[in-house]
Design a protein around this motif. Sequence first.
Motif, PDB file in Angstrom:
ATOM      1  N   CYS A 280      25.619 -14.381  89.690  1.00 36.43           N
ATOM      2  CA  CYS A 280      26.405 -15.618  89.677  1.00 36.43           C
ATOM      3  C   CYS A 280      26.832 -15.852  88.230  1.00 36.43           C
ATOM      4  CB  CYS A 280      25.575 -16.794  90.214  1.00 36.43           C
ATOM      5  SG  CYS A 280      24.128 -17.206  89.210  1.00 36.43           S
ATOM      6  N   TYR A 281      27.452 -16.969  87.964  1.00 30.19           N
ATOM      7  CA  TYR A 281      27.868 -17.280  86.595  1.00 30.19           C
ATOM      8  C   TYR A 281      26.644 -17.626  85.735  1.00 30.19           C
ATOM      9  CZ  TYR A 281      32.424 -17.600  88.858  1.00 30.19           C
ATOM     10  OH  TYR A 281      33.548 -17.312  89.578  1.00 30.19           O
ATOM     11  N   VAL A 282      26.806 -17.515  84.412  1.00 26.18           N
ATOM     12  CA  VAL A 282      25.707 -17.772  83.479  1.00 26.18           C
ATOM     13  C   VAL A 282      26.114 -18.848  82.478  1.00 26.18           C
ATOM     14  CG1 VAL A 282      24.470 -16.778  81.498  1.00 26.18           C
ATOM     15  CG2 VAL A 282      24.504 -15.572  83.681  1.00 26.18           C
ATOM     16  N   SER A 283      25.194 -19.778  82.241  1.00 29.55           N
ATOM     17  CA  SER A 283      25.411 -20.855  81.274  1.00 29.55           C
ATOM     18  C   SER A 283      24.376 -20.760  80.163  1.00 29.55           C
ATOM     19  CB  SER A 283      25.302 -22.226  81.960  1.00 29.55           C
ATOM     20  OG  SER A 283      23.975 -22.445  82.428  1.00 29.55           O
ATOM     21  N   ALA A 284      24.690 -21.383  79.035  1.00 26.81           N
ATOM     22  CA  ALA A 284      23.738 -21.471  77.930  1.00 26.81           C
ATOM     23  C   ALA A 284      24.044 -22.731  77.137  1.00 26.81           C
ATOM     24  CB  ALA A 284      23.821 -20.247  77.029  1.00 26.81           C
ATOM     25  N   TYR A 285      23.014 -23.537  76.929  1.00 20.43           N
ATOM     26  CA  TYR A 285      23.194 -24.680  76.031  1.00 20.43           C
ATOM     27  C   TYR A 285      21.912 -24.896  75.235  1.00 20.43           C
ATOM     28  CZ  TYR A 285      21.927 -27.350  80.408  1.00 20.43           C
ATOM     29  OH  TYR A 285      21.387 -27.814  81.594  1.00 20.43           O
ATOM     30  N   PRO A 286      21.877 -24.238  74.055  1.00 21.33           N
ATOM     31  CA  PRO A 286      20.689 -24.271  73.203  1.00 21.33           C
ATOM     32  C   PRO A 286      20.567 -25.576  72.418  1.00 21.33           C
ATOM     33  CG  PRO A 286      22.411 -22.995  72.158  1.00 21.33           C
ATOM     34  CD  PRO A 286      22.926 -23.368  73.519  1.00 21.33           C
ATOM     35  N   ASN A 287      19.361 -25.799  71.901  1.00 14.10           N
ATOM     36  CA  ASN A 287      19.143 -26.887  70.944  1.00 14.10           C
ATOM     37  C   ASN A 287      19.834 -26.552  69.626  1.00 14.10           C
ATOM     38  OD1 ASN A 287      17.498 -28.140  72.786  1.00 14.10           O
ATOM     39  ND2 ASN A 287      15.606 -27.865  71.615  1.00 14.10           N
ATOM     40  N   ALA A 288      19.991 -27.577  68.814  1.00 15.74           N
ATOM     41  CA  ALA A 288      20.508 -27.375  67.457  1.00 15.74           C
ATOM     42  C   ALA A 288      19.366 -26.917  66.557  1.00 15.74           C
ATOM     43  CB  ALA A 288      21.142 -28.659  66.929  1.00 15.74           C
ATOM     44  N   GLY A 289      18.760 -25.802  66.919  1.00  9.00           N
ATOM     45  CA  GLY A 289      17.622 -25.265  66.192  1.00  9.00           C
ATOM     46  C   GLY A 289      16.324 -25.878  66.682  1.00  9.00           C
ATOM     47  N   LEU A 290      15.230 -25.485  66.044  1.00  9.86           N
ATOM     48  CA  LEU A 290      13.927 -26.077  66.334  1.00  9.86           C
ATOM     49  C   LEU A 290      13.763 -27.357  65.519  1.00  9.86           C
ATOM     50  CD1 LEU A 290      11.725 -22.849  66.266  1.00  9.86           C
ATOM     51  CD2 LEU A 290      12.568 -24.077  68.274  1.00  9.86           C
ATOM     52  N   PRO A 291      13.059 -28.352  66.041  1.00 17.20           N
ATOM     53  CA  PRO A 291      12.873 -29.590  65.273  1.00 17.20           C
ATOM     54  C   PRO A 291      12.201 -29.326  63.929  1.00 17.20           C
ATOM     55  CG  PRO A 291      12.155 -29.875  67.556  1.00 17.20           C
ATOM     56  CD  PRO A 291      12.405 -28.410  67.364  1.00 17.20           C
ATOM     57  N   ASN A 292      12.665 -30.021  62.885  1.00 18.64           N
ATOM     58  CA  ASN A 292      12.045 -29.883  61.575  1.00 18.64           C
ATOM     59  C   ASN A 292      10.842 -30.824  61.467  1.00 18.64           C
ATOM     60  OD1 ASN A 292      13.043 -32.488  60.996  1.00 18.64           O
ATOM     61  ND2 ASN A 292      14.895 -31.666  60.039  1.00 18.64           N
ATOM     62  N   ALA A 293      10.290 -30.960  60.267  1.00 21.47           N
ATOM     63  CA  ALA A 293       9.083 -31.767  60.074  1.00 21.47           C
ATOM     64  C   ALA A 293       9.291 -33.234  60.414  1.00 21.47           C
ATOM     65  CB  ALA A 293       8.612 -31.631  58.626  1.00 21.47           C
ATOM     66  N   PHE A 294      10.546 -33.664  60.449  1.00 22.83           N
ATOM     67  CA  PHE A 294      10.854 -35.065  60.757  1.00 22.83           C
ATOM     68  C   PHE A 294      11.322 -35.241  62.203  1.00 22.83           C
ATOM     69  CE2 PHE A 294      11.653 -34.291  56.229  1.00 22.83           C
ATOM     70  CZ  PHE A 294      10.784 -35.219  55.672  1.00 22.83           C
ATOM     71  N   GLY A 295      11.213 -34.168  62.990  1.00 19.45           N
ATOM     72  CA  GLY A 295      11.636 -34.245  64.377  1.00 19.45           C
ATOM     73  C   GLY A 295      13.138 -34.206  64.555  1.00 19.45           C
ATOM     74  N   GLU A 296      13.858 -33.789  63.534  1.00 21.40           N
ATOM     75  CA  GLU A 296      15.316 -33.729  63.584  1.00 21.40           C
ATOM     76  C   GLU A 296      15.766 -32.266  63.679  1.00 21.40           C
ATOM     77  OE1 GLU A 296      16.471 -35.808  60.077  1.00 21.40           O
ATOM     78  OE2 GLU A 296      16.039 -37.792  60.929  1.00 21.40           O
ATOM     79  N   TYR A 297      17.061 -32.090  63.923  1.00 21.37           N
ATOM     80  CA  TYR A 297      17.611 -30.753  64.173  1.00 21.37           C
ATOM     81  C   TYR A 297      18.604 -30.388  63.073  1.00 21.37           C
ATOM     82  CZ  TYR A 297      15.498 -31.420  68.743  1.00 21.37           C
ATOM     83  OH  TYR A 297      14.603 -31.644  69.754  1.00 21.37           O
ATOM     84  N   ASP A 298      18.474 -29.172  62.545  1.00 23.77           N
ATOM     85  CA  ASP A 298      19.211 -28.789  61.346  1.00 23.77           C
ATOM     86  C   ASP A 298      20.449 -27.937  61.586  1.00 23.77           C
ATOM     87  OD1 ASP A 298      17.344 -30.099  59.685  1.00 23.77           O
ATOM     88  OD2 ASP A 298      16.019 -28.347  59.705  1.00 23.77           O
ATOM     89  N   GLU A 299      20.584 -27.356  62.779  1.00 26.82           N
ATOM     90  CA  GLU A 299      21.729 -26.471  63.022  1.00 26.82           C
ATOM     91  C   GLU A 299      23.020 -27.278  63.075  1.00 26.82           C
ATOM     92  OE1 GLU A 299      22.186 -23.209  63.430  1.00 26.82           O
ATOM     93  OE2 GLU A 299      20.221 -22.316  63.862  1.00 26.82           O
ATOM     94  N   THR A 300      23.977 -26.870  62.268  1.00 25.14           N
ATOM     95  CA  THR A 300      25.273 -27.546  62.213  1.00 25.14           C
ATOM     96  C   THR A 300      26.211 -26.962  63.267  1.00 25.14           C
ATOM     97  OG1 THR A 300      26.207 -25.948  60.665  1.00 25.14           O
ATOM     98  CG2 THR A 300      24.974 -27.819  59.728  1.00 25.14           C
ATOM     99  N   PRO A 301      27.331 -27.636  63.527  1.00 28.51           N
ATOM    100  CA  PRO A 301      28.323 -27.039  64.429  1.00 28.51           C
ATOM    101  C   PRO A 301      28.731 -25.641  63.984  1.00 28.51           C
ATOM    102  CG  PRO A 301      28.840 -29.349  64.066  1.00 28.51           C
ATOM    103  CD  PRO A 301      27.705 -29.023  63.141  1.00 28.51           C
ATOM    104  N   GLU A 302      28.888 -25.452  62.672  1.00 34.99           N
ATOM    105  CA  GLU A 302      29.339 -24.160  62.165  1.00 34.99           C
ATOM    106  C   GLU A 302      28.274 -23.082  62.341  1.00 34.99           C
ATOM    107  OE1 GLU A 302      31.589 -27.445  60.728  1.00 34.99           O
ATOM    108  OE2 GLU A 302      29.435 -27.047  60.470  1.00 34.99           O
ATOM    109  N   SER A 303      27.021 -23.421  62.045  1.00 45.02           N
ATOM    110  CA  SER A 303      25.961 -22.404  62.147  1.00 45.02           C
ATOM    111  C   SER A 303      25.706 -22.018  63.601  1.00 45.02           C
ATOM    112  CB  SER A 303      24.671 -22.908  61.491  1.00 45.02           C
ATOM    113  OG  SER A 303      24.141 -24.034  62.168  1.00 45.02           O
ATOM    114  N   MET A 304      25.788 -22.978  64.508  1.00 47.00           N
ATOM    115  CA  MET A 304      25.595 -22.657  65.923  1.00 47.00           C
ATOM    116  C   MET A 304      26.765 -21.860  66.478  1.00 47.00           C
ATOM    117  SD  MET A 304      23.814 -25.999  67.679  1.00 47.00           S
ATOM    118  CE  MET A 304      23.401 -25.088  69.176  1.00 47.00           C
TER     119      MET A 304
END
Length: 365
Positions: A280-304
């Motif tokens: 069938c068709y395949v989808s993918a929607y990853p996180n913006a990286g793994l959470p950092n020490a502050f629980g936030e995500y570091d991957e930018t639109p450009e890096s992803m």
Amino acid sequence: MPDSALDPARDPFPGRQARIAALKAALEERILVLDGAAGTYIQGYGLDEAGYRGARFADWNCDLKGNNDALILSRPEIVRQMHEAYLAAGADVIETNTFSATTIAQADYRMEALAYELNVEGARLARAAADAASTDDRPRFVAGAVGPTNRTASLSPDVNDPGKRNVDFDTLAAAYGEAARGLLEGGADALLIETIFDTLNAKAAIFAVGEVFDALGYEVPLMLSVTITDQSGRTLSGQTPEAFWHSVRHGKPLCVGVNCALGPDLMRPYVEALAGVADCYVSAYPNAGLPNAFGEYDETPESMTAHLKEWAESGLLNIVGGCCGTTPAHIAAFAKAVEGLPPRRPPRPERAMRLSGLEPFVLAG
């Protein structure tokens, strides 16, 4: 009820079956774009307890802060703005804000009795936004989001009692069935069972959705998305992506994919594994990286985008979007990156008996 007894003409929602046909046609032509994170967008409002309660729940008997699904009823303008932002960024498919809108998950907020209404109104909000953004040559679609709940049917919540369970299959199926009915009543074009960490939970959802289709006499596409919880390459309940696919392929989903838990750099092998076996068709929607020490995500639109464009160029994708930490800016970048790239063509595997435990097993015919 056999599939032959399901009749699209029984669908009472105006235009839905035509949109489903358009969705399937679009998947043959191009890579579709799914929206990004609801929680990340909502956090941008900095809502306090009163902000979550609104007028509807001003006197509610427990704290509601953090219950993003409740905003469907207390602050619908925020949910509508979120949908509009992702549509403006280029999303073809938006998810309803109903990830936790089951009786099981809403029990934490004593809102079990509102689960059905949350799903109906959540789908209506998304439907209105999608319809407003649609054009004759580019319809927009609504996926009714069904999350995994905060319980697991396969694993014990007590390390000292391996046989203990805090939920069973029938309870899960009842909760999922109620959610599915609400999403259909509100106008969802498809049902997306997502962030699957326990395959038994997912099988309860697939069963429940099938029961709903049988009772209504019509169906909509089913979408599935699994979560590989860490670099072991397995779900929380222990399955590899290929074994997971063997466990759920009987649901005949429109698409299967991977979301959450990992950033794009770590998720690729598991998307590739599914792309190699799923017919069938395949989808993918990853996180913006793994959470950092502050629980936030570091991957930018450009890096992803650097990763996701390569996936598309390698023929792995039919649908691409973002999970935790992604924003409309991420989705806009993804949409631009995959524009004009051909979609993945599902393989046609040879007929065989395909079974699974934690690992896949194929017995050639």
